[in-house]
Design an enzyme around this catalytic site. Structure first.
Site, PDB file in Angstrom:
ATOM      1  N   LYS A  35       1.333  -2.832  -5.778  1.00  0.00           N
ATOM      2  CA  LYS A  35       1.054  -1.945  -4.652  1.00  0.00           C
ATOM      3  C   LYS A  35      -0.390  -2.127  -4.214  1.00  0.00           C
ATOM      4  O   LYS A  35      -1.307  -2.059  -5.020  1.00  0.00           O
ATOM      5  CB  LYS A  35       1.278  -0.482  -5.042  1.00  0.00           C
ATOM      6  CG  LYS A  35       0.969   0.508  -3.915  1.00  0.00           C
ATOM      7  CD  LYS A  35       1.208   1.946  -4.342  1.00  0.00           C
ATOM      8  CE  LYS A  35       0.072   2.534  -5.145  1.00  0.00           C
ATOM      9  NZ  LYS A  35      -1.128   2.823  -4.308  1.00  0.00           N
TER      10      LYS A  35
ATOM     11  N   ASP B 102       0.928   0.266   0.764  1.00  0.00           N
ATOM     12  CA  ASP B 102       0.988   1.732   0.723  1.00  0.00           C
ATOM     13  C   ASP B 102      -0.100   2.323   1.626  1.00  0.00           C
ATOM     14  O   ASP B 102      -1.165   2.717   1.162  1.00  0.00           O
ATOM     15  CB  ASP B 102       0.795   2.179  -0.734  1.00  0.00           C
ATOM     16  CG  ASP B 102       0.761   3.686  -0.909  1.00  0.00           C
ATOM     17  OD1 ASP B 102       1.354   4.385  -0.080  1.00  0.00           O
ATOM     18  OD2 ASP B 102       0.131   4.143  -1.881  1.00  0.00           O
TER      19      ASP B 102
ATOM     20  N   LYS C   6       0.825   4.667   4.265  1.00  0.00           N
ATOM     21  CA  LYS C   6       1.265   6.017   4.667  1.00  0.00           C
ATOM     22  C   LYS C   6       0.945   6.322   6.139  1.00  0.00           C
ATOM     23  O   LYS C   6       0.282   7.302   6.463  1.00  0.00           O
ATOM     24  CB  LYS C   6       0.636   7.085   3.764  1.00  0.00           C
ATOM     25  CG  LYS C   6       0.952   6.941   2.285  1.00  0.00           C
ATOM     26  CD  LYS C   6       0.322   8.086   1.482  1.00  0.00           C
ATOM     27  CE  LYS C   6       0.621   7.966   0.001  1.00  0.00           C
ATOM     28  NZ  LYS C   6      -0.153   6.863  -0.631  1.00  0.00           N
TER      29      LYS C   6
ATOM     30  N   ASP D 197       1.231   8.901  12.842  1.00  0.00           N
ATOM     31  CA  ASP D 197       0.575   9.007  14.148  1.00  0.00           C
ATOM     32  C   ASP D 197       1.671   9.125  15.198  1.00  0.00           C
ATOM     33  O   ASP D 197       2.853   9.250  14.860  1.00  0.00           O
ATOM     34  CB  ASP D 197      -0.314   7.779  14.391  1.00  0.00           C
ATOM     35  CG  ASP D 197      -1.539   8.093  15.249  1.00  0.00           C
ATOM     36  OD1 ASP D 197      -1.359   8.740  16.300  1.00  0.00           O
ATOM     37  OD2 ASP D 197      -2.653   7.690  14.872  1.00  0.00           O
TER      38      ASP D 197
ATOM     39  N   PRO E  52       4.461   7.982  17.908  1.00  0.00           N
ATOM     40  CA  PRO E  52       5.397   6.861  17.762  1.00  0.00           C
ATOM     41  C   PRO E  52       4.866   5.535  18.271  1.00  0.00           C
ATOM     42  O   PRO E  52       5.036   4.490  17.608  1.00  0.00           O
ATOM     43  CB  PRO E  52       6.616   7.335  18.557  1.00  0.00           C
ATOM     44  CG  PRO E  52       6.579   8.819  18.440  1.00  0.00           C
ATOM     45  CD  PRO E  52       5.125   9.178  18.485  1.00  0.00           C
TER      46      PRO E  52
ATOM     47  N   THR F 249       1.811   4.391  18.601  1.00  0.00           N
ATOM     48  CA  THR F 249       0.760   3.843  17.738  1.00  0.00           C
ATOM     49  C   THR F 249       1.338   3.294  16.442  1.00  0.00           C
ATOM     50  O   THR F 249       0.972   2.196  15.997  1.00  0.00           O
ATOM     51  CB  THR F 249      -0.287   4.928  17.432  1.00  0.00           C
ATOM     52  OG1 THR F 249      -0.898   5.339  18.655  1.00  0.00           O
ATOM     53  CG2 THR F 249      -1.355   4.424  16.477  1.00  0.00           C
TER      54      THR F 249
ATOM     55  N   THR G 285       2.983  13.350  -4.808  1.00  0.00           N
ATOM     56  CA  THR G 285       3.195  13.860  -6.163  1.00  0.00           C
ATOM     57  C   THR G 285       2.020  14.700  -6.659  1.00  0.00           C
ATOM     58  O   THR G 285       2.092  15.297  -7.728  1.00  0.00           O
ATOM     59  CB  THR G 285       3.475  12.711  -7.157  1.00  0.00           C
ATOM     60  OG1 THR G 285       2.472  11.706  -7.016  1.00  0.00           O
ATOM     61  CG2 THR G 285       4.844  12.104  -6.897  1.00  0.00           C
TER      62      THR G 285
ATOM     63  N   ARG H  56      -2.713   3.844 -13.661  1.00  0.00           N
ATOM     64  CA  ARG H  56      -3.664   3.868 -14.764  1.00  0.00           C
ATOM     65  C   ARG H  56      -3.059   3.608 -16.141  1.00  0.00           C
ATOM     66  O   ARG H  56      -3.744   3.108 -17.025  1.00  0.00           O
ATOM     67  CB  ARG H  56      -4.421   5.203 -14.740  1.00  0.00           C
ATOM     68  CG  ARG H  56      -5.480   5.237 -13.648  1.00  0.00           C
ATOM     69  CD  ARG H  56      -5.944   6.643 -13.307  1.00  0.00           C
ATOM     70  NE  ARG H  56      -4.994   7.323 -12.433  1.00  0.00           N
ATOM     71  CZ  ARG H  56      -5.243   8.466 -11.811  1.00  0.00           C
ATOM     72  NH1 ARG H  56      -6.396   9.059 -11.967  1.00  0.00           N
ATOM     73  NH2 ARG H  56      -4.334   9.010 -11.013  1.00  0.00           N
TER      74      ARG H  56
END
Length: 226
Positions: free
Chosen positions: A32, A59, A61, A64, A66, A68, A113, A205
């Protein structure tokens, strides 16, 4: 698609990322690339890791209007990443624009999460249960042609129940037993995520900060993939 472990390469630059991946020897895990690394290095880091044989979950996310998001997704599609995501909170028109412009696996973030139901109600101001919100966002993703969602492993089962077994659940918030949860709130182990129905787990981690990252990665795969 079979189950797989995705390593969250949350490093500030390409040098540290490649130094870490060298510790994995001949392994070429699914990785990722998040905001910090992509914003610091740009598209070149995607090209570098693809050339080395890694699958890429980008990743970013997106969230904005549609037009863009659609135009941005068209650019990202040219990078040949395997998976990309956007915020399901952006609503159906945004997700449809993204789907029209991205040919890879496209998934929607339901709730982070790090978000608890209390935070969702009191700070995000969504006065519904976390379960309801995650499920409805999942249905919205399904009906707009997305391939799955990002959710907690704790929610993977209900997403499959609502959206079908082929609808992907990509689940961060996974730690090996005994590791600190950090800033995550809804967490499980790889073994528990498998039991709950996750299709992919995203592990950071517990692998990247391990004394022996290769052993940690293999342990995650053994627990989750078998």
């Amino acid at each position: 698609m079979g189950k797989d472990v995705i390593i969250a390469c949350d490093f500030p630059n390409a040098g540290e990322t490649l130094k870490f991946l060298e510790k994995l020897g001949a392994e070429r895990p699914y990785v990722k690339i998040g905001m910090e690394l992509f914003y610091g290095e740009g598209p070149e880091i995607v090209k570098t890791l693809k050339e080395r044989g890694h699958k890429i979950f980008l990743d970013l996310k997106l969230h904005d209007i549609p037009n863009t998001v659609g135009r941005a997704m068209k650019v990202l599609d040219g990078l040949d990443v395997d998976m990309c995501n956007l915020h399901a909170a952006g609503a159906k028109a945004m997700m449809e624009a993204a789907r029209e412009n991205f040919r890879g696996t496209l998934i929607g973030v339901t709730q982070l999460t790090s978000t608890t139901e209390e935070v969702m109600r009191e700070e995000i101001l969504i006065n519904r249960s976390l379960t309801e919100v995650v499920t409805e966002y999942g249905r919205n993703c399904l009906c707009t042609g997305l391939n799955g969602v990002v959710c907690s492993p704790l929610e993977a089962g209900m997403i499959h129940e609502a959206c079908g077994d082929d609808f992907l659940t990509v689940t961060p918030g996974v730690r090996l037993a005994g590791d600190a949860a950090g800033d995550q709130r809804r967490v499980t182990t790889p073994a528990k995520a498998r039991e709950l129905g996750s299709d992919y787990i995203v592990v950071g981690r517990s692998i990247t900060a391990a004394e022996d990252p290769l052993a940690a990665y293999r342990k995650c795969r053994e627990e989750f993939v078998g």
